[in-house]
Write a protein that holds these residues in place. Structure first.
Motif, mmCIF file in Angstrom:
data_model
loop_
_atom_site.group_PDB
_atom_site.id
_atom_site.type_symbol
_atom_site.label_atom_id
_atom_site.label_comp_id
_atom_site.label_asym_id
_atom_site.label_seq_id
_atom_site.Cartn_x
_atom_site.Cartn_y
_atom_site.Cartn_z
ATOM 1 N N PRO A 149 0.803 -1.218 0.000
ATOM 2 C CA PRO A 149 0.000 0.000 0.000
ATOM 3 C C PRO A 149 0.842 1.277 0.000
ATOM 4 C CG PRO A 149 -0.276 -1.254 2.050
ATOM 5 C CD PRO A 149 0.448 -2.133 1.103
ATOM 6 N N CYS A 150 2.001 1.207 0.589
ATOM 7 C CA CYS A 150 2.873 2.398 0.630
ATOM 8 C C CYS A 150 3.366 2.790 -0.764
ATOM 9 C CB CYS A 150 4.062 2.118 1.545
ATOM 10 S SG CYS A 150 3.603 1.259 3.055
ATOM 11 N N ASN A 151 3.337 1.854 -1.706
ATOM 12 C CA ASN A 151 3.827 2.116 -3.062
ATOM 13 C C ASN A 151 2.682 2.071 -4.081
ATOM 14 O OD1 ASN A 151 6.083 1.717 -1.518
ATOM 15 N ND2 ASN A 151 7.192 0.505 -3.025
ATOM 16 N N GLY A 204 6.290 -5.355 0.355
ATOM 17 C CA GLY A 204 5.417 -4.556 1.208
ATOM 18 C C GLY A 204 5.573 -4.980 2.653
ATOM 19 N N GLU A 205 5.938 -4.046 3.484
ATOM 20 C CA GLU A 205 6.243 -4.353 4.883
ATOM 21 C C GLU A 205 5.012 -4.832 5.653
ATOM 22 O OE1 GLU A 205 9.380 -4.055 5.525
ATOM 23 O OE2 GLU A 205 9.291 -4.677 7.608
ATOM 24 N N SER A 206 3.855 -4.265 5.323
ATOM 25 C CA SER A 206 2.698 -4.527 6.180
ATOM 26 C C SER A 206 2.042 -5.870 5.908
ATOM 27 C CB SER A 206 1.667 -3.402 6.029
ATOM 28 O OG SER A 206 1.287 -3.256 4.681
ATOM 29 N N ASN A 207 2.132 -6.374 4.689
ATOM 30 C CA ASN A 207 1.421 -7.607 4.367
ATOM 31 C C ASN A 207 2.296 -8.852 4.259
ATOM 32 O OD1 ASN A 207 -1.278 -6.754 4.192
ATOM 33 N ND2 ASN A 207 -0.933 -5.871 2.172
ATOM 34 N N GLY A 211 1.264 6.891 0.515
ATOM 35 C CA GLY A 211 2.613 7.154 0.996
ATOM 36 C C GLY A 211 3.115 6.136 2.002
ATOM 37 N N THR A 212 4.341 6.356 2.419
ATOM 38 C CA THR A 212 5.012 5.470 3.367
ATOM 39 C C THR A 212 4.765 5.962 4.794
ATOM 40 O OG1 THR A 212 6.987 6.818 3.051
ATOM 41 C CG2 THR A 212 6.856 4.787 1.789
ATOM 42 N N CYS A 213 5.200 5.182 5.762
ATOM 43 C CA CYS A 213 5.029 5.553 7.162
ATOM 44 C C CYS A 213 5.602 6.950 7.399
ATOM 45 C CB CYS A 213 5.724 4.542 8.070
ATOM 46 S SG CYS A 213 4.904 2.947 8.101
ATOM 47 N N ASN A 214 4.843 7.754 8.135
ATOM 48 C CA ASN A 214 5.207 9.164 8.296
ATOM 49 C C ASN A 214 6.065 9.435 9.527
ATOM 50 O OD1 ASN A 214 3.294 8.686 10.222
ATOM 51 N ND2 ASN A 214 1.655 9.724 9.110
ATOM 52 N N THR A 274 11.730 2.939 9.172
ATOM 53 C CA THR A 274 12.745 2.480 8.213
ATOM 54 C C THR A 274 12.536 3.089 6.832
ATOM 55 O OG1 THR A 274 12.931 0.442 9.471
ATOM 56 C CG2 THR A 274 13.855 0.437 7.266
ATOM 57 N N ALA A 275 11.289 3.258 6.395
ATOM 58 C CA ALA A 275 11.071 3.832 5.063
ATOM 59 C C ALA A 275 11.611 5.253 4.990
ATOM 60 C CB ALA A 275 9.586 3.810 4.712
ATOM 61 N N SER A 276 11.257 6.085 5.970
ATOM 62 C CA SER A 276 11.759 7.465 5.973
ATOM 63 C C SER A 276 13.267 7.489 6.163
ATOM 64 C CB SER A 276 11.083 8.268 7.085
ATOM 65 O OG SER A 276 9.694 8.343 6.875
ATOM 66 N N GLY A 281 9.948 3.049 -1.910
ATOM 67 C CA GLY A 281 9.055 3.601 -0.900
ATOM 68 C C GLY A 281 9.095 2.773 0.360
ATOM 69 N N CYS A 282 8.226 1.766 0.421
ATOM 70 C CA CYS A 282 8.154 0.936 1.618
ATOM 71 C C CYS A 282 9.545 0.373 1.947
ATOM 72 C CB CYS A 282 7.129 -0.182 1.396
ATOM 73 S SG CYS A 282 6.568 -0.938 2.931
ATOM 74 N N ASP A 283 9.751 0.139 3.224
ATOM 75 C CA ASP A 283 11.091 -0.092 3.800
ATOM 76 C C ASP A 283 12.114 -0.773 2.896
ATOM 77 O OD1 ASP A 283 9.323 0.579 5.843
ATOM 78 O OD2 ASP A 283 10.228 -0.779 7.283
ATOM 79 N N LYS A 284 11.815 -2.030 2.520
ATOM 80 C CA LYS A 284 12.852 -2.843 1.880
ATOM 81 C C LYS A 284 13.039 -2.500 0.413
ATOM 82 C CE LYS A 284 13.031 -5.014 5.732
ATOM 83 N NZ LYS A 284 12.056 -4.142 6.417
HETATM 84 FE FE1 FES Z 1 5.391 0.553 4.223
HETATM 85 FE FE2 FES Z 1 5.821 1.526 6.768
HETATM 86 S S1 FES Z 1 4.692 -0.242 6.146
HETATM 87 S S2 FES Z 1 6.541 2.245 4.861
#
Ligand code: FES
Length: 579
Positions: free
Chosen positions: A55-57, A87-90, A195-198, A202-204, A123-126
């Motif tokens: 979702p972040c991307n 995707g980090e969340s899923n 967007g990514t985690c605000n 790790t993404a930021s 975008g998302c962390d990895k």
């Molecule tokens: Fe994707 Fe945090 S879960 S940036």
């Protein structure tokens, strides 16, 4: 467009009028591409990690369109292609399991295709380390365009940070301070824009690392995902990558040891994620730069953390951008001689310092604080060594409780994540706030991918007493949005036969961040005897498929968790194929 410094790589596909040139061009023409696109224009790959499961991307198609506009405007020929999206969340068990897989996808997609350079949509962390690792192994001109952070989360009239609020509210729920409805009601407000985690998760952090390394245009890290200036940056990056081909500005000219040292110092100033330690090492390994764990101590320790963002501080990425973003931080560092290599080259052809020396700093030093009023004076990453971590471990001082950074306590040992989950809820668990929680078998091999479970939650009975932090030690990672006095990345890990594997319930453990010491207080002979008896966990030997490849080839945390056979720069040459 001027003449490129070296022949276009894409000409090996499209530049000849023989049978091969016919075939390479002909199939591409089924997309409606006219002849002139093949006549000496730089072909720019847009490496897209778009996915609705990341979702972040998920907004990256639109970003790619703006990159294309810039490429066309500068006289290039854009070709967008998908790569594995972590995707980090899923993704289960953890997106880190597939970081190296994604990097292989990126590397082979670049090398095997007719591209002269790439725009890396991350975008998302990895996704950021994966794309930089793959591109670095090819050493082509590359520029990073990040998707940008989400707008501030909102809940009951206050700002909430992605990720961090989950840890906070779940602990409050476990302690009985809020009910289930209150906990769940924050879901929609936390993630209310693309967007990514605000937070400075790790993404930021990795977006800031990409900018500090010089692989993106200034301000790439912080412009919110939905801000129109994000699309301007994408457009300008598309224009710039065409020039980078003409200048032969490849990643090896940007990703130098000096660039990594700048990034380490910047990570300290922003209060960045411990995951950066692993990812920067892996990226450095791909481009042939020798980056050591102790460089984090040598270069970064003692640098004040001046960015007041969650999880260490108060604000979110939106305020960070409005206050001047990363260029403002780098300006503040440079003016205090805290930027080790101001002359380091960046993607726009200028030095890091030239980009930031006159960067405006807005606000009243609340978000980007003055160096004499830092969020934490002792920023950076604390590297620990000792008989419990012969190859090192890390702790993030800005997220830790100062009083716990020198601590001796009785070990409460969890053999693996399942053991932790089963016993932490037991009201009779023999534990108090002076104990040291130890979690084994969650390292790169033990929990393939090295899960972000190092900040294991405290027992409910201690939370209810008002205890908010304890010393925790593991071979796992920790989410960049998490916090606590948490020793992470213990190497060698338990599943590789590191001393962590033989810690027993009741052993005394000493943590001393000031001297960088992590010590299991048992006699040397006892430790040697316990290690001689150690057997690897049975399920580790049963892994099949990609997981087997992973377990057999992943390096330890201090080496960046890359695969042993992927370390190094293999260049962009590919055997010529004749149809
Ligand atoms: Fe994707 Fe945090 S879960 S940036």
């Amino acid at each position: 467009m001027t003449t490129p410094k070296r022949p276009l790589r894409s000409a090996q596909w499209f530049g000849s009028n023989d049978k091969n040139g016919f075939m390479y061009r002909s199939w591409m023409k089924n997309q409606g591409i006219p002849d002139h696109e093949f006549q000496g224009k730089p072909v720019i790959g847009i490496c897209n990690t778009w996915s609705e499961l990341t979702p972040c991307n998920a907004h990256f198609r639109k970003i790619a369109e703006h990159v294309k506009r810039g490429i066309y405007e500068a006289g290039g020929f854009p070709v967008e292609f998908p790569v594995f999206s972590n995707g980090e969340s899923n993704l289960r068990p953890t997106a880190m399991l597939t970081r190296n897989l994604a990097s292989m996808d990126v590397e082979e997609a670049i090398r095997g295709n007719p591209v002269d350079a790439v725009v890396l949509l991350t975008g998302c962390d990895k996704t950021t380390p994966a794309l930089l690792m793959g591109a670095a192994s090819c050493d082509v001109p590359a520029i990073v365009v990040t998707g940008g952070p989400m707008l501030n989360g909102k809940h009951h009239g206050r700002d909430i940070g992605a990720g961090t609020i989950v840890w906070q509210m779940h602990e409050a729920y476990k302690a009985g301070a809020i009910d289930l409805n209150e906990f769940l009601s924050a879901e929609a407000g936390m993630s209310r824009s693309a967007g990514t985690c605000n937070t400075m998760g790790t993404a930021s952090t990795m977006a800031c690392m990409a900018e500090a390394l010089g692989t993106s245009l200034p301000h790439n890290a912080a412009i919110p995902a939905v801000d129109s200036r994000r699309y301007v940056l994408a457009h300008l990056s598309g224009m710039r990558i065409v020039e980078m081909v003409e200048e032969d500005l490849r990643l090896s000219k940007i990703l130098t040891k000096e660039a990594f040292e700048n990034a380490i110092r910047v990570n300290a100033a922003i209060g960045g994620s411990t995951n950066a330690v692993i990812h920067l090492k892996a990226i450095a390994g791909r481009i042939g730069v020798d980056l050591e764990l102790d460089d984090w101590t040598r270069v970064g320790r003692g640098t004040p953390t001046i960015v007041d963002l969650q999880p260490s501080g108060r604000f979110l990425m939106e305020e960070f951008y409005y206050s001047g973003g990363l260029p403002a931080v780098i300006r503040r560092m440079g003016e205090a001689n805290l930027l080790p290599h101001p002359e380091a080259l960046t993607a726009n052809g200028k030095s890091l310092w030239a980009n930031c020396a006159e960067a405006p700093i807005y606000g009243d030093d609340e978000v980007i604080r003055a160096l004499d009023n830092p969020l934490r004076a002792d920023g950076g990453i604390c590297v620990l060594r000792g008989n419990l971590a012969p190859k090192g471990a890390v702790l993030k001082p800005s997220a830790a409780t100062p009083a716990l950074m020198q601590h001796r306590g009785r070990a409460v040992v969890f053999e693996n994540l399942e053991d932790y989950k089963a016993r932490i809820v037991d009201p009779d668990l023999d534990i108090d706030e002076t104990c040291v929680m130890v979690l084994k078998n969650c390292g790169p091999k033990g929990y393939p991918g090295m899960a972000e479970v190092g900040n294991m939650g405290l027992p409910a009975k201690l939370l209810a007493k008002g205890i908010t932090d304890m010393v925790r030690i593991s071979d796992a990672r920790m989410s960049g949005t998490a916090y606590g006095t948490v020793v992470l990345h213990v190497a060698p890990e338990a599943s590789a036969g590191g001393p962590l594997a033989v810690v027993r319930e009741g052993d005394m453990i000493e943590l001393d961040c000031a001297s960088g010491r992590l010590h299991l207080d048992i006699p040397d002979e006892e430790l040697t005897a316990r290690l001689a008896d150690w057997q690897p966990p049975a399920d580790q030997l049963l892994a099949g498929g990609y997981r087997r490849l992973y377990v057999n080839h992943v390096l330890q945390a201090d080496e960046g968790c890359d695969f042993d056979f992927l370390v190094g720069c293999r260049g962009s040459e590919v055997p010529r194929h004749s149809h």
